[in-house]
Scaffold this motif. Structure first.
Motif, PDB file in Angstrom:
ATOM      1  N   VAL A 101      61.828  41.740  16.892  1.00 40.83           N
ATOM      2  CA  VAL A 101      61.212  42.165  18.150  1.00 40.83           C
ATOM      3  C   VAL A 101      61.641  41.174  19.230  1.00 40.83           C
ATOM      4  CG1 VAL A 101      59.044  42.580  19.369  1.00 40.83           C
ATOM      5  CG2 VAL A 101      59.252  43.174  16.938  1.00 40.83           C
ATOM      6  N   PRO A 102      62.124  41.649  20.375  1.00 38.93           N
ATOM      7  CA  PRO A 102      62.570  40.719  21.421  1.00 38.93           C
ATOM      8  C   PRO A 102      61.460  39.769  21.868  1.00 38.93           C
ATOM      9  CG  PRO A 102      63.328  42.951  21.883  1.00 38.93           C
ATOM     10  CD  PRO A 102      62.370  43.058  20.732  1.00 38.93           C
ATOM     11  N   GLU A 103      61.830  38.548  22.129  1.00 32.97           N
ATOM     12  CA  GLU A 103      60.856  37.522  22.507  1.00 32.97           C
ATOM     13  C   GLU A 103      60.066  37.904  23.751  1.00 32.97           C
ATOM     14  OE1 GLU A 103      58.617  34.267  22.007  1.00 32.97           O
ATOM     15  OE2 GLU A 103      60.315  34.707  20.676  1.00 32.97           O
ATOM     16  N   ASP A 104      60.725  38.579  24.702  1.00 33.16           N
ATOM     17  CA  ASP A 104      60.029  38.918  25.942  1.00 33.16           C
ATOM     18  C   ASP A 104      59.038  40.074  25.760  1.00 33.16           C
ATOM     19  OD1 ASP A 104      61.778  41.049  25.672  1.00 33.16           O
ATOM     20  OD2 ASP A 104      62.682  40.838  27.668  1.00 33.16           O
ATOM     21  N   ARG A 105      58.946  40.611  24.542  1.00 27.98           N
ATOM     22  CA  ARG A 105      57.970  41.666  24.263  1.00 27.98           C
ATOM     23  C   ARG A 105      56.851  41.167  23.346  1.00 27.98           C
ATOM     24  NH1 ARG A 105      60.956  47.240  22.785  1.00 27.98           N
ATOM     25  NH2 ARG A 105      58.752  47.848  22.611  1.00 27.98           N
ATOM     26  N   ILE A 106      56.717  39.855  23.191  1.00 24.42           N
ATOM     27  CA  ILE A 106      55.691  39.273  22.329  1.00 24.42           C
ATOM     28  C   ILE A 106      54.804  38.342  23.142  1.00 24.42           C
ATOM     29  CG2 ILE A 106      55.234  37.863  20.291  1.00 24.42           C
ATOM     30  CD1 ILE A 106      58.042  38.602  19.282  1.00 24.42           C
ATOM     31  N   VAL A 107      53.499  38.588  23.084  1.00 24.29           N
ATOM     32  CA  VAL A 107      52.504  37.706  23.708  1.00 24.29           C
ATOM     33  C   VAL A 107      51.474  37.368  22.637  1.00 24.29           C
ATOM     34  CG1 VAL A 107      50.756  37.464  25.509  1.00 24.29           C
ATOM     35  CG2 VAL A 107      52.839  38.780  25.965  1.00 24.29           C
ATOM     36  N   GLU A 108      51.287  36.054  22.365  1.00 19.73           N
ATOM     37  CA  GLU A 108      50.351  35.611  21.336  1.00 19.73           C
ATOM     38  C   GLU A 108      49.164  34.896  21.963  1.00 19.73           C
ATOM     39  OE1 GLU A 108      52.019  34.025  17.419  1.00 19.73           O
ATOM     40  OE2 GLU A 108      53.698  33.717  18.791  1.00 19.73           O
ATOM     41  N   PHE A 109      47.962  35.176  21.419  1.00 18.86           N
ATOM     42  CA  PHE A 109      46.755  34.601  22.005  1.00 18.86           C
ATOM     43  C   PHE A 109      45.797  34.047  20.961  1.00 18.86           C
ATOM     44  CE2 PHE A 109      47.042  37.331  26.031  1.00 18.86           C
ATOM     45  CZ  PHE A 109      47.525  36.263  26.763  1.00 18.86           C
ATOM     46  N   ASP A 110      45.074  33.033  21.383  1.00 15.77           N
ATOM     47  CA  ASP A 110      43.914  32.535  20.667  1.00 15.77           C
ATOM     48  C   ASP A 110      42.686  33.270  21.188  1.00 15.77           C
ATOM     49  OD1 ASP A 110      42.295  31.034  19.017  1.00 15.77           O
ATOM     50  OD2 ASP A 110      42.861  29.089  19.880  1.00 15.77           O
ATOM     51  N   TRP A 111      41.573  33.169  20.470  1.00 12.98           N
ATOM     52  CA  TRP A 111      40.333  33.788  20.915  1.00 12.98           C
ATOM     53  C   TRP A 111      39.955  33.324  22.324  1.00 12.98           C
ATOM     54  CZ3 TRP A 111      37.423  32.404  15.771  1.00 12.98           C
ATOM     55  CH2 TRP A 111      37.830  33.296  14.768  1.00 12.98           C
ATOM     56  N   THR A 112      39.454  34.231  23.110  1.00  9.39           N
ATOM     57  CA  THR A 112      38.966  34.097  24.505  1.00  9.39           C
ATOM     58  C   THR A 112      40.086  34.107  25.541  1.00  9.39           C
ATOM     59  OG1 THR A 112      38.888  31.668  24.765  1.00  9.39           O
ATOM     60  CG2 THR A 112      36.992  32.727  23.673  1.00  9.39           C
ATOM     61  N   ALA A 113      41.336  34.006  25.132  1.00 11.82           N
ATOM     62  CA  ALA A 113      42.432  34.034  26.105  1.00 11.82           C
ATOM     63  C   ALA A 113      42.655  35.453  26.620  1.00 11.82           C
ATOM     64  CB  ALA A 113      43.711  33.505  25.477  1.00 11.82           C
ATOM     65  N   SER A 114      43.087  35.562  27.873  1.00  9.32           N
ATOM     66  CA  SER A 114      43.294  36.851  28.529  1.00  9.32           C
ATOM     67  C   SER A 114      44.649  36.901  29.207  1.00  9.32           C
ATOM     68  CB  SER A 114      42.206  37.104  29.586  1.00  9.32           C
ATOM     69  OG  SER A 114      40.931  37.177  29.018  1.00  9.32           O
ATOM     70  N   VAL A 115      45.116  38.107  29.437  1.00 10.02           N
ATOM     71  CA  VAL A 115      46.305  38.318  30.249  1.00 10.02           C
ATOM     72  C   VAL A 115      46.145  39.642  30.980  1.00 10.02           C
ATOM     73  CG1 VAL A 115      47.670  39.554  28.505  1.00 10.02           C
ATOM     74  CG2 VAL A 115      48.843  38.194  30.256  1.00 10.02           C
ATOM     75  N   SER A 116      46.644  39.706  32.193  1.00  8.32           N
ATOM     76  CA  SER A 116      46.691  40.978  32.916  1.00  8.32           C
ATOM     77  C   SER A 116      48.119  41.512  32.826  1.00  8.32           C
ATOM     78  CB  SER A 116      46.289  40.792  34.381  1.00  8.32           C
ATOM     79  OG  SER A 116      47.244  39.998  35.069  1.00  8.32           O
ATOM     80  N   LEU A 117      48.246  42.830  32.870  1.00  2.57           N
ATOM     81  CA  LEU A 117      49.588  43.403  32.807  1.00  2.57           C
ATOM     82  C   LEU A 117      50.395  43.060  34.045  1.00  2.57           C
ATOM     83  CD1 LEU A 117      49.128  46.863  31.048  1.00  2.57           C
ATOM     84  CD2 LEU A 117      49.606  44.610  30.088  1.00  2.57           C
ATOM     85  N   SER A 118      49.722  42.766  35.151  1.00  2.00           N
ATOM     86  CA  SER A 118      50.463  42.328  36.344  1.00  2.00           C
ATOM     87  C   SER A 118      51.126  40.973  36.093  1.00  2.00           C
ATOM     88  CB  SER A 118      49.531  42.253  37.554  1.00  2.00           C
ATOM     89  OG  SER A 118      48.512  41.300  37.353  1.00  2.00           O
ATOM     90  N   GLU A 119      50.457  40.084  35.347  1.00  2.00           N
ATOM     91  CA  GLU A 119      51.054  38.794  35.002  1.00  2.00           C
ATOM     92  C   GLU A 119      52.307  38.973  34.163  1.00  2.00           C
ATOM     93  OE1 GLU A 119      48.179  35.513  33.833  1.00  2.00           O
ATOM     94  OE2 GLU A 119      46.852  37.271  33.742  1.00  2.00           O
ATOM     95  N   LEU A 120      52.350  40.052  33.399  1.00  2.00           N
ATOM     96  CA  LEU A 120      53.505  40.330  32.547  1.00  2.00           C
ATOM     97  C   LEU A 120      54.538  41.190  33.254  1.00  2.00           C
ATOM     98  CD1 LEU A 120      51.601  41.125  29.218  1.00  2.00           C
ATOM     99  CD2 LEU A 120      52.636  38.950  29.906  1.00  2.00           C
ATOM    100  N   GLY A 121      54.295  41.479  34.539  1.00  2.00           N
ATOM    101  CA  GLY A 121      55.211  42.309  35.300  1.00  2.00           C
ATOM    102  C   GLY A 121      55.180  43.767  34.908  1.00  2.00           C
ATOM    103  N   ARG A 122      54.017  44.234  34.401  1.00  2.00           N
ATOM    104  CA  ARG A 122      53.913  45.590  33.879  1.00  2.00           C
ATOM    105  C   ARG A 122      52.770  46.376  34.512  1.00  2.00           C
ATOM    106  NH1 ARG A 122      56.689  46.357  28.914  1.00  2.00           N
ATOM    107  NH2 ARG A 122      57.908  44.521  28.340  1.00  2.00           N
TER     108      ARG A 122
END
Length: 373
Positions: A188-209
């Motif tokens: 799987v391409p590296e730019d398509r992988i996001v790994e998180f610990d508990w309580t961490a968040s991401v918005s799709l805007s941060e990922l350019g999506r």
């Protein structure tokens, strides 16, 4: 002779693929795990005391031999060919069986725990097989915005399904810590992988999506009470539930978990949730800490809705598709219906492939009662 040679060749190829399907090595996983909240002594841990198996091993072995077929349906499970709108809704879910769900939130589409293979195993020859076909091919899915994985057990993370999603979709994979190593192992391409610990968040805007209309989606890794492992070594990767929040709607995807105080904490911090997707099957008295029963799912829904059992909609997952415990096939949903009625909780129980829109809920459909010889 030719047929025999072909069969032998297929078996050899299937066996050759097993090590790869099992995923990344411990040494490949460990660098991303170091420093995680609950990682110590080379393993992840639940924050509450939790045993994977309790009780008398002899009793468990007896169950295995005498009750292993209890979870098979007495007849054919009805399927619905998914009917998906061109544009994702503000709130809807299509259940493909077990924990595989296509979730629509404020115009986004998120696929959770996709498993399209015939068996939940590293081998196509042995391991728990489907009790019903997949309602539609993976290629029929519309464009996805994200793929969520709750943990690395074979009934939630499937190598062949991941391969197909990489080839046919452009969505990002959002996963708990350590599972990224499995995905990298599968190219799987590296730019398509996001790994998180508990309580961490991401918005799709941060990922350019993010969507062109300016709406955004925030995905939060939430604590679960479970375990992980794709071989003999356990808990080298993290397990999680997920919060999916848009501007107007919020969804909680439980994945696979025992009942935990983390539900109330997630409800207070991220809720209340308009839709909860919670596991109700594969429970047993020998593993009460790591799999919820139906009554606990109703209780968890109330926790996630900040103490209001009647708020939002509960859709059960993690039942009907694979025989993974010793209870009857329809027992989970029968117990869920009774518990929800007593608590005043709204539920909807879709057939595999059925899309549920909380605004236009089907009423009074007890389709599981018609699954007979």
């Amino acid at each position: 002779m030719a047929a025999g040679a072909f069969g032998l060749s297929w078996v050899v190829r299937a066996a050759w693929r097993i090590p790869s399907a099992m995923g990344a090595s411990i040494s490949a996983i460990q660098p991303t795990a170091l420093g995680a909240t609950t990682y110590r002594d080379k393993q992840f841990h639940n924050t509450e005391p939790s045993s994977q198996i309790t009780g008398n091993p002899a009793e468990l072995l007896y169950q295995l031999f005498t009750q292993r077929d209890a979870g098979r349906p007495p007849g054919k499970i009805p399927l619905v060919k998914p009917e998906l709108p061109e544009q994702a809704a503000d709130l809807a879910v299509t259940w493909y069986g077990h924990a595989s769900c296509l979730i629509e939130v404020d115009g986004y589409r998120v696929l959770a725990d996709p498993v399209w293979s015939e068996r939940v195993s590293p081998s196509p020859l042995v391991g728990p097989a489907r009790l019903h076909p997949v309602p539609s091919p993976l290629a029929d899915l519309p464009p996805l915005d994200a793929v969520l994985i709750s943990h690395d057990h074979y009934d939630h993370l499937d190598r062949d399904t991941v391969d197909q999603l990489v080839a046919t979709q452009s969505a990002v994979f959002i996963v708990p810590i350590g599972i990224g190593a499995h995905l990298r192992h599968w190219q799987v391409p590296e730019d398509r992988i996001v790994e998180f610990d508990w309580t961490a968040s991401v918005s799709l805007s941060e990922l350019g999506r993010a969507k062109d209309d300016g709406t955004d989606l925030v995905i939060t890794c939430s604590e679960a009470r479970h375990f992980s492992g794709r071989g003999l070594v356990r808990n080298t990767t993290l397990w999680a539930s997920w919060s999916i929040a848009g501007p107007t709607r919020r969804v909680y995807f439980g994945g696979d978990t025992g009942y935990t105080k983390a539900f109330a904490e997630a409800g207070a911090r991220l809720g209340p949730f308009d839709l909860t997707l919670l596991p109700i099957g594969a429970y047993d008295r020998h593993w009460p800490d790591v799999h919820m029963n139906p009554e606990e799912a109703v209780r968890a829904h109330a926790d996630l809705c900040v103490g209001d059992a009647g708020y939002g909609l509960l859709v059960p997952i993690h039942w009907a598709t694979f025989n993974l415990a010793f209870h009857g096939w329809s027992e989970p949903v029968q117990r869920l219906v009774a518990a929800a009625k007593e608590a005043g909780t709204r539920i909807a129980v879709p057939k595999p492939g059925q899309r549920i829109d909380p605004i236009g809920l089907p009423s009074g459909d007890t389709w599981w009662e018609d699954v007979r010889q």
